[in-house]
Design a protein around this motif. Structure first.
Motif, mmCIF file in Angstrom:
data_model
loop_
_atom_site.group_PDB
_atom_site.id
_atom_site.type_symbol
_atom_site.label_atom_id
_atom_site.label_comp_id
_atom_site.label_asym_id
_atom_site.label_seq_id
_atom_site.Cartn_x
_atom_site.Cartn_y
_atom_site.Cartn_z
ATOM 1 N N GLN A 75 -13.138 35.158 42.969
ATOM 2 C CA GLN A 75 -14.311 34.691 42.238
ATOM 3 C C GLN A 75 -14.405 33.169 42.334
ATOM 4 O O GLN A 75 -15.232 32.636 43.063
ATOM 5 C CB GLN A 75 -14.286 35.153 40.783
ATOM 6 C CG GLN A 75 -15.585 34.859 40.037
ATOM 7 C CD GLN A 75 -15.814 35.774 38.849
ATOM 8 O OE1 GLN A 75 -15.364 36.909 38.820
ATOM 9 N NE2 GLN A 75 -16.542 35.305 37.852
ATOM 10 N N ARG A 76 -13.550 32.461 41.618
ATOM 11 C CA ARG A 76 -13.546 30.998 41.727
ATOM 12 C C ARG A 76 -13.143 30.549 43.126
ATOM 13 O O ARG A 76 -13.615 29.529 43.624
ATOM 14 C CB ARG A 76 -12.590 30.431 40.684
ATOM 15 C CG ARG A 76 -12.495 28.919 40.622
ATOM 16 C CD ARG A 76 -11.778 28.464 39.357
ATOM 17 N NE ARG A 76 -10.543 29.189 39.130
ATOM 18 C CZ ARG A 76 -9.323 28.651 39.223
ATOM 19 N NH1 ARG A 76 -9.175 27.391 39.551
ATOM 20 N NH2 ARG A 76 -8.262 29.377 38.966
ATOM 21 N N GLU A 105 -8.288 35.416 35.151
ATOM 22 C CA GLU A 105 -8.697 35.410 33.750
ATOM 23 C C GLU A 105 -10.088 34.797 33.629
ATOM 24 O O GLU A 105 -10.422 33.842 34.344
ATOM 25 C CB GLU A 105 -7.718 34.594 32.892
ATOM 26 C CG GLU A 105 -6.288 35.059 32.956
ATOM 27 C CD GLU A 105 -5.475 34.245 33.946
ATOM 28 O OE1 GLU A 105 -6.042 33.338 34.596
ATOM 29 O OE2 GLU A 105 -4.272 34.529 34.083
ATOM 30 N N ALA A 106 -10.848 35.301 32.699
ATOM 31 C CA ALA A 106 -12.231 34.847 32.531
ATOM 32 C C ALA A 106 -12.316 33.368 32.180
ATOM 33 O O ALA A 106 -13.285 32.695 32.554
ATOM 34 C CB ALA A 106 -12.928 35.681 31.453
ATOM 35 N N GLU A 109 -12.477 31.824 35.577
ATOM 36 C CA GLU A 109 -13.386 32.340 36.597
ATOM 37 C C GLU A 109 -14.852 32.322 36.186
ATOM 38 O O GLU A 109 -15.738 32.386 37.048
ATOM 39 C CB GLU A 109 -12.980 33.778 36.971
ATOM 40 C CG GLU A 109 -11.508 33.949 37.332
ATOM 41 C CD GLU A 109 -11.055 33.061 38.463
ATOM 42 O OE1 GLU A 109 -11.840 32.848 39.411
ATOM 43 O OE2 GLU A 109 -9.918 32.556 38.413
ATOM 44 N N HIS A 110 -15.146 32.226 34.886
ATOM 45 C CA HIS A 110 -16.543 32.325 34.446
ATOM 46 C C HIS A 110 -17.394 31.172 34.959
ATOM 47 O O HIS A 110 -18.630 31.257 34.966
ATOM 48 C CB HIS A 110 -16.614 32.375 32.915
ATOM 49 C CG HIS A 110 -16.363 31.058 32.237
ATOM 50 N ND1 HIS A 110 -17.361 30.132 32.008
ATOM 51 C CD2 HIS A 110 -15.221 30.499 31.772
ATOM 52 C CE1 HIS A 110 -16.847 29.065 31.425
ATOM 53 N NE2 HIS A 110 -15.550 29.270 31.265
ATOM 54 N N ASP A 114 -21.017 33.999 37.784
ATOM 55 C CA ASP A 114 -21.052 35.440 38.060
ATOM 56 C C ASP A 114 -20.474 36.201 36.873
ATOM 57 O O ASP A 114 -19.701 35.661 36.085
ATOM 58 C CB ASP A 114 -20.230 35.759 39.312
ATOM 59 C CG ASP A 114 -20.789 35.114 40.558
ATOM 60 O OD1 ASP A 114 -22.033 34.995 40.641
ATOM 61 O OD2 ASP A 114 -20.003 34.715 41.434
ATOM 62 N N TRP A 116 -18.118 38.693 34.752
ATOM 63 C CA TRP A 116 -16.690 38.962 34.785
ATOM 64 C C TRP A 116 -16.493 40.465 34.922
ATOM 65 O O TRP A 116 -16.833 41.238 34.032
ATOM 66 C CB TRP A 116 -16.034 38.435 33.510
ATOM 67 C CG TRP A 116 -14.558 38.640 33.400
ATOM 68 C CD1 TRP A 116 -13.901 39.262 32.392
ATOM 69 C CD2 TRP A 116 -13.553 38.193 34.314
ATOM 70 N NE1 TRP A 116 -12.546 39.247 32.609
ATOM 71 C CE2 TRP A 116 -12.297 38.599 33.792
ATOM 72 C CE3 TRP A 116 -13.577 37.511 35.536
ATOM 73 C CZ2 TRP A 116 -11.091 38.334 34.438
ATOM 74 C CZ3 TRP A 116 -12.371 37.235 36.182
ATOM 75 C CH2 TRP A 116 -11.152 37.645 35.632
ATOM 76 N N ARG A 122 -11.745 44.408 39.062
ATOM 77 C CA ARG A 122 -10.896 43.254 39.393
ATOM 78 C C ARG A 122 -9.701 43.685 40.226
ATOM 79 O O ARG A 122 -9.294 42.984 41.157
ATOM 80 C CB ARG A 122 -10.435 42.541 38.115
ATOM 81 C CG ARG A 122 -11.569 42.008 37.261
ATOM 82 C CD ARG A 122 -11.104 40.940 36.296
ATOM 83 N NE ARG A 122 -10.037 41.320 35.403
ATOM 84 C CZ ARG A 122 -10.194 41.914 34.230
ATOM 85 N NH1 ARG A 122 -11.425 42.249 33.815
ATOM 86 N NH2 ARG A 122 -9.169 42.191 33.457
ATOM 87 N N TRP A 245 -7.206 38.187 29.288
ATOM 88 C CA TRP A 245 -7.965 38.200 30.540
ATOM 89 C C TRP A 245 -9.469 38.106 30.318
ATOM 90 O O TRP A 245 -10.189 37.658 31.209
ATOM 91 C CB TRP A 245 -7.613 39.457 31.337
ATOM 92 C CG TRP A 245 -6.207 39.374 31.845
ATOM 93 C CD1 TRP A 245 -5.781 38.813 33.019
ATOM 94 C CD2 TRP A 245 -5.033 39.821 31.177
ATOM 95 N NE1 TRP A 245 -4.419 38.887 33.124
ATOM 96 C CE2 TRP A 245 -3.918 39.504 32.009
ATOM 97 C CE3 TRP A 245 -4.785 40.452 29.955
ATOM 98 C CZ2 TRP A 245 -2.600 39.798 31.658
ATOM 99 C CZ3 TRP A 245 -3.467 40.739 29.610
ATOM 100 C CH2 TRP A 245 -2.400 40.421 30.458
ATOM 101 N N ASP A 246 -9.949 38.522 29.156
ATOM 102 C CA ASP A 246 -11.394 38.590 28.938
ATOM 103 C C ASP A 246 -11.953 37.458 28.072
ATOM 104 O O ASP A 246 -13.172 37.267 28.030
ATOM 105 C CB ASP A 246 -11.764 39.936 28.303
ATOM 106 C CG ASP A 246 -11.566 41.108 29.252
ATOM 107 O OD1 ASP A 246 -11.370 40.863 30.463
ATOM 108 O OD2 ASP A 246 -11.589 42.263 28.798
ATOM 109 N N ASP A 248 -13.174 33.874 27.313
ATOM 110 C CA ASP A 248 -13.694 33.003 28.371
ATOM 111 C C ASP A 248 -13.859 31.541 27.971
ATOM 112 O O ASP A 248 -14.536 30.788 28.678
ATOM 113 C CB ASP A 248 -15.021 33.549 28.906
ATOM 114 C CG ASP A 248 -16.140 33.535 27.875
ATOM 115 O OD1 ASP A 248 -15.902 33.077 26.742
ATOM 116 O OD2 ASP A 248 -17.255 33.993 28.211
#
Length: 340
Positions: A75-76, A105-106, A109-110, A114, A116, A122, A245-246, A248
């Protein structure tokens, strides 16, 4: 001597100071190192987050240690970019670098904007990324259409021997699934033998290569000070799935951390003023079957910890058998905590 490594936490320490710390750790007798790869810290009290890949070039050049990183492609980071970064460090420092791949982890990556993905997506994305990165590091031109898209990518600068791609996993389920693609395993210390269970699941499914335990510790001359350090710096890191993980935002972790108790922190961090207690915990990890224990002191002032462990803890392992496999500590490879 078994591999006792030093974990470099970018979320807690400015990159310039962290470079001095890892040089100090090598001089004190640590025989390997690894670092996290985050865009954001876990709390505002931690307050740092240097770019791991820039720093790794400096750290590998400034030491002779084998080094690893726990990173999250997909993602990132596009997997072709991750492969290029691994290839460059592997070419510059042959045989000394490994990369552990996790699902991320969000909080990091957020930033791409995009969505999550849910956990099973994932995990699928990580598997696709690991395959693409492996093929690129083996010299293939890769095109791929799936949860990730790759169009005619090729990594031109790479070492003659591909660096190990290691699974970063916390749960036994994730560790077992990773056995099909990983060159090794890294997990974190857990209560009730959870780290040993992850290792057993990985080996039971045919997992190969070096295995590492990342051990979070807090030491100080007094028990109260050791606990204060852990509470100040690591209270936002005690959460399991799905919170870790969620969630953000750093501010959300701050709010969650307000409700964490001392007992919660003690379950996530080995807190003790007794250096023999820390030595015993490292010994337990080795006896459980890990080839290396990567020690993470969760405080921000690393110097006293490095000196204390270098004089009182590391010498206890000087005559112990070295871990199995070539270059124990250099081949095979959480968290920061890019594990799942």
């Amino acid at each position: 001597m078994p591999t006792i490594g030093f974990h470099c936490s970018h979320e807690q320490i400015a990159p310039s100071q962290l470079l001095e710390d890892v040089k100090h750790a090598e001089a004190a007798g640590f025989t390997a190192a690894m670092c996290s790869d985050h865009l954001a810290p876990w709390s505002t009290d931690q307050g740092q987050s240097g770019y791991a890949w820039s720093w790794l070039g400096a750290a590998l050049n400034a030491t002779s240690l084998p080094f690893g990183v726990v990173t999250a492609p997909g993602q990132r980071y596009h997997p072709a970019i991750t492969a290029q970064a691994i290839g460059t460090l592997g070419e510059m420092f042959p045989g000394r670098f490994w990369a552990a791949l996790g699902s991320g982890e969000a909080v990091n990556e957020h930033v791409t904007g995009d969505g999550w993905p849910r956990k099973e997506l994932r995990d699928r994305r990580l598997l696709e990324c690991a395959d693409v990165i492996r093929r690129l590091l083996e010299g293939e031109e890769v095109s791929y259409d799936g949860l990730i898209t790759v169009d005619r990518a090729k990594v031109w600068s790479r070492p003659s021997t591909r660096p190990d791609l290691v699974a970063a996993a916390v749960s036994s389920g994730t560790a077992g699934r990773a056995a099909g693609w990983a060159d090794g395993l890294i997990t974190v210390n857990q209560q009730e033998g959870g780290d040993r269970k992850a290792l057993e699941a990985y080996r039971a499914k045919g997992g190969r290569g070096q295995t590492r335990l990342q051990l979070h510790v807090s030491w100080a001359p007094s028990e109260d000070e050791a606990l204060d350090i852990a509470m100040s710096q690591w209270r936002s890191n005690v959460f399991g799935s799905p919170v870790a993980w969620d969630t953000d935002s750093v501010e959300a972790f701050d709010e969650l951390g307000r409700h964490v108790t001392e007992d919660d922190v003690k379950r996530a961090v080995h807190v003790s003023s007794d250096l023999e207690s820390h030595a015993a915990r490292i010994r337990q990890g080795l006896e459980d079957g890990f080839d290396a224990v990567m020690v993470h002191f969760v405080g921000t002032d690393q110097s006293a910890f490095i000196d204390a462990f270098g004089s009182e803890v590391l010498p206890q392992f000087a005559d112990a058998p070295r871990g199995a496999g070539p270059l124990a500590g250099a081949a095979g490879g959480t968290t920061g905590r890019s594990t799942s």
